[in-house]
Design a protein around this motif. Structure first.
Motif, PDB file in Angstrom:
ATOM      1  N   ASN A 102       1.017  -1.334   0.165  1.00  0.00           N
ATOM      2  CA  ASN A 102       0.126   0.286  -0.363  1.00  0.00           C
ATOM      3  C   ASN A 102       0.847   1.097   0.160  1.00  0.00           C
ATOM      4  OD1 ASN A 102       1.497   0.274   2.623  1.00  0.00           O
ATOM      5  ND2 ASN A 102      -1.222  -0.386   3.827  1.00  0.00           N
ATOM      6  N   GLU A 103       0.119   2.204  -0.034  1.00  0.00           N
ATOM      7  CA  GLU A 103       1.185   3.794   0.058  1.00  0.00           C
ATOM      8  C   GLU A 103       2.991   3.583   0.914  1.00  0.00           C
ATOM      9  OE1 GLU A 103       1.011   8.410  -0.019  1.00  0.00           O
ATOM     10  OE2 GLU A 103      -0.931   6.588   0.348  1.00  0.00           O
ATOM     11  N   ASN A 104       1.973   2.894   2.143  1.00  0.00           N
ATOM     12  CA  ASN A 104       3.073   3.271   3.574  1.00  0.00           C
ATOM     13  C   ASN A 104       3.863   2.135   3.197  1.00  0.00           C
ATOM     14  OD1 ASN A 104       3.852   4.283   5.885  1.00  0.00           O
ATOM     15  ND2 ASN A 104       2.728   2.253   6.487  1.00  0.00           N
ATOM     16  N   GLY A 105       3.400   1.101   2.684  1.00  0.00           N
ATOM     17  CA  GLY A 105       4.452   0.059   2.543  1.00  0.00           C
ATOM     18  C   GLY A 105       5.441   0.505   1.516  1.00  0.00           C
ATOM     19  N   HIS A 106       5.091   1.159   0.217  1.00  0.00           N
ATOM     20  CA  HIS A 106       5.692   1.543  -0.693  1.00  0.00           C
ATOM     21  C   HIS A 106       6.807   3.296  -0.085  1.00  0.00           C
ATOM     22  CE1 HIS A 106       4.829   0.092  -4.489  1.00  0.00           C
ATOM     23  NE2 HIS A 106       3.234   0.510  -4.318  1.00  0.00           N
ATOM     24  N   SER A 107       6.346   3.256   0.903  1.00  0.00           N
ATOM     25  CA  SER A 107       7.080   4.403   1.271  1.00  0.00           C
ATOM     26  C   SER A 107       8.111   4.174   2.616  1.00  0.00           C
ATOM     27  CB  SER A 107       6.082   5.881   2.678  1.00  0.00           C
ATOM     28  OG  SER A 107       4.570   7.043   1.424  1.00  0.00           O
ATOM     29  N   GLN A 108       7.550   3.078   3.377  1.00  0.00           N
ATOM     30  CA  GLN A 108       8.947   2.255   3.833  1.00  0.00           C
ATOM     31  C   GLN A 108       9.916   1.336   2.684  1.00  0.00           C
ATOM     32  OE1 GLN A 108       6.115  -0.182   4.926  1.00  0.00           O
ATOM     33  NE2 GLN A 108       5.867   0.782   6.960  1.00  0.00           N
ATOM     34  N   ALA A 109       9.650   1.130   1.595  1.00  0.00           N
ATOM     35  CA  ALA A 109      10.557   0.947   0.728  1.00  0.00           C
ATOM     36  C   ALA A 109      11.781   1.609   0.254  1.00  0.00           C
ATOM     37  CB  ALA A 109       9.514   0.328  -0.369  1.00  0.00           C
ATOM     38  N   ALA A 110      10.944   3.070   0.496  1.00  0.00           N
ATOM     39  CA  ALA A 110      11.679   4.598  -0.338  1.00  0.00           C
ATOM     40  C   ALA A 110      12.534   4.457   0.312  1.00  0.00           C
ATOM     41  CB  ALA A 110      10.624   4.928  -0.285  1.00  0.00           C
ATOM     42  N   ALA A 111      11.699   4.282   2.196  1.00  0.00           N
ATOM     43  CA  ALA A 111      12.822   4.592   2.958  1.00  0.00           C
ATOM     44  C   ALA A 111      14.145   3.723   2.762  1.00  0.00           C
ATOM     45  CB  ALA A 111      12.496   4.737   4.238  1.00  0.00           C
ATOM     46  N   TYR A 119      20.207   2.656   2.575  1.00  0.00           N
ATOM     47  CA  TYR A 119      20.973   1.830   1.661  1.00  0.00           C
ATOM     48  C   TYR A 119      20.920   1.676   0.310  1.00  0.00           C
ATOM     49  CZ  TYR A 119      20.204   0.197   6.628  1.00  0.00           C
ATOM     50  OH  TYR A 119      20.118  -0.364   8.207  1.00  0.00           O
ATOM     51  N   ALA A 120      20.972   2.322  -0.613  1.00  0.00           N
ATOM     52  CA  ALA A 120      21.019   2.471  -1.744  1.00  0.00           C
ATOM     53  C   ALA A 120      23.262   2.238  -1.748  1.00  0.00           C
ATOM     54  CB  ALA A 120      20.654   3.624  -2.396  1.00  0.00           C
ATOM     55  N   ASN A 121      23.665   3.230  -1.411  1.00  0.00           N
ATOM     56  CA  ASN A 121      25.201   2.815  -1.524  1.00  0.00           C
ATOM     57  C   ASN A 121      25.689   0.980  -1.151  1.00  0.00           C
ATOM     58  OD1 ASN A 121      25.155   5.672  -2.620  1.00  0.00           O
ATOM     59  ND2 ASN A 121      24.815   6.107  -1.031  1.00  0.00           N
ATOM     60  N   THR A 122      25.103   1.191  -0.255  1.00  0.00           N
ATOM     61  CA  THR A 122      25.409  -0.501   0.490  1.00  0.00           C
ATOM     62  C   THR A 122      25.310  -1.215  -1.035  1.00  0.00           C
ATOM     63  OG1 THR A 122      24.212  -0.971   1.885  1.00  0.00           O
ATOM     64  CG2 THR A 122      25.173  -2.790   1.920  1.00  0.00           C
ATOM     65  N   PRO A 123      26.717  -2.008  -1.399  1.00  0.00           N
ATOM     66  CA  PRO A 123      27.171  -2.639  -2.615  1.00  0.00           C
ATOM     67  C   PRO A 123      26.580  -3.882  -2.356  1.00  0.00           C
ATOM     68  CG  PRO A 123      29.175  -2.734  -1.244  1.00  0.00           C
ATOM     69  CD  PRO A 123      27.516  -2.312  -0.704  1.00  0.00           C
ATOM     70  N   THR A 142      14.584  -1.028  12.447  1.00  0.00           N
ATOM     71  CA  THR A 142      13.358  -0.199  11.717  1.00  0.00           C
ATOM     72  C   THR A 142      14.257   1.225  12.100  1.00  0.00           C
ATOM     73  OG1 THR A 142      12.035   0.166  14.024  1.00  0.00           O
ATOM     74  CG2 THR A 142      11.716  -1.676  12.667  1.00  0.00           C
ATOM     75  N   ASP A 143      15.031   1.537  12.306  1.00  0.00           N
ATOM     76  CA  ASP A 143      15.778   2.751  12.566  1.00  0.00           C
ATOM     77  C   ASP A 143      15.122   3.617  10.951  1.00  0.00           C
ATOM     78  OD1 ASP A 143      17.921   1.877  11.677  1.00  0.00           O
ATOM     79  OD2 ASP A 143      19.380   2.571  12.660  1.00  0.00           O
ATOM     80  N   HIS A 144      15.660   2.663   9.985  1.00  0.00           N
ATOM     81  CA  HIS A 144      16.063   3.513   8.814  1.00  0.00           C
ATOM     82  C   HIS A 144      14.490   4.229   8.138  1.00  0.00           C
ATOM     83  CE1 HIS A 144      15.007  -0.895   8.146  1.00  0.00           C
ATOM     84  NE2 HIS A 144      13.953  -0.751   7.354  1.00  0.00           N
ATOM     85  N   LEU A 145      13.513   3.449   9.123  1.00  0.00           N
ATOM     86  CA  LEU A 145      11.952   3.661   8.857  1.00  0.00           C
ATOM     87  C   LEU A 145      11.696   5.545   8.859  1.00  0.00           C
ATOM     88  CD1 LEU A 145       9.996   1.044   9.344  1.00  0.00           C
ATOM     89  CD2 LEU A 145      10.999   1.381   6.823  1.00  0.00           C
ATOM     90  N   ALA A 146      12.546   6.304  10.130  1.00  0.00           N
ATOM     91  CA  ALA A 146      12.549   7.961  10.604  1.00  0.00           C
ATOM     92  C   ALA A 146      12.977   8.600   9.040  1.00  0.00           C
ATOM     93  CB  ALA A 146      13.576   7.688  11.301  1.00  0.00           C
ATOM     94  N   LEU A 147      12.801   7.648   8.037  1.00  0.00           N
ATOM     95  CA  LEU A 147      13.568   8.396   7.046  1.00  0.00           C
ATOM     96  C   LEU A 147      12.226   8.898   6.317  1.00  0.00           C
ATOM     97  CD1 LEU A 147      16.667   7.003   5.767  1.00  0.00           C
ATOM     98  CD2 LEU A 147      16.277   8.798   6.991  1.00  0.00           C
ATOM     99  N   ILE A 148      11.149   8.095   6.275  1.00  0.00           N
ATOM    100  CA  ILE A 148       9.594   8.123   5.917  1.00  0.00           C
ATOM    101  C   ILE A 148       9.274   9.631   5.603  1.00  0.00           C
ATOM    102  CG2 ILE A 148       7.268   7.739   5.642  1.00  0.00           C
ATOM    103  CD1 ILE A 148       7.987   4.736   6.440  1.00  0.00           C
TER     104      ILE A 148
END
Length: 210
Positions: free
Chosen positions: A32-41, A46-50, A202-208
């Motif tokens: 759902n919309e929140n799930g996509h926001s979680q994925a984006a966060a 972790y976008a730069n994690t190789p 879940t700390d990355h979810l603060a980036l939502i």
């Protein structure tokens, strides 16, 4: 290669999660919309994690949770052995104590060690372990994949963590999880054992909202 590091995540939120409806492997729901926001966060953190490889179940909610990594060109492999447990006739329902006493009774018996029991028309935790063993043997046997990302499902993650840490599957509920949580694992090729480095992050979810 002396070790392999695994970032193990649960998929983002779906409307079924939000409403407390059982999904399982038979419900191929979307985020759902929140799930996509979680994925984006998670991606933002972790976008730069190789990562060398992304593994998902066959269900689209796991694919959507790591879609940005796949778009970046990281190789992706679907392993149906990573699918959620089949909840059988309970899937698509919101269990209640009166009408679904069998469901609650089976979950209670799992905790007491009767993990061979399955929901009506579904799988037992021991059934899930059998297919997870095959999936993770594949993952572990891949050379040149030192750092991988694996997207799975809540109950399946709980079962998997008992398998990887070699404890009784009846103790699976000791492993807490939430939508788009992260477990970090390390596999040693020397000892042939897994170690959990981080639990239910879940700390990355603060980036939502950032």
């Amino acid at each position: 290669m002396k070790s392999k590091t695994i970032y193990l995540i649960r998929h983002g939120e779906t409307d079924y999660n939000k409403q407390g409806i059982v999904q399982g492997s038979g419900i191929d729901s979307e985020l759902n919309e929140n799930g996509h926001s979680q994925a984006a966060a998670f991606y933002k953190r972790y976008a730069n994690t190789p990562f060398d490889k992304v593994y998902t179940s066959a269900l689209q909610r796991t694919h959507q949770s790591v879609a940005n990594f796949i778009k970046d060109g990281i190789p992706h492999k679907i392993l149906p052995g990573l699918n959620e447990i089949s909840w059988g006739k309970t899937e698509g329902k919101k269990p209640n104590p009166v009408e679904d006493s069998f469901y609650w009774d089976v979950i209670k018996k799992w905790k007491s060690g009767e993990t061979h029991l399955a929901m009506e028309g579904g799988e037992s935790p021991e059934d899930v372990i059998r297919r997870q063993k095959i999936a993770f043997e594949h993952i572990i046997n891949q050379d040149h994949e030192d750092l991988i990302l694996v997207a799975m499902h809540g109950r399946a993650i709980r079962i998997l963590l008992t398998l990887l840490t070699e404890i009784p599957v009846s103790e699976m509920d000791n492993f807490k999880h939430s939508n788009l949580c992260l477990y970090k694992l390390e596999y040693s090729y020397l000892t042939k054992r897994f170690k959990i480095l981080e639990h239910n992050l879940t700390d990355h979810l603060a980036l939502i909202s950032a």
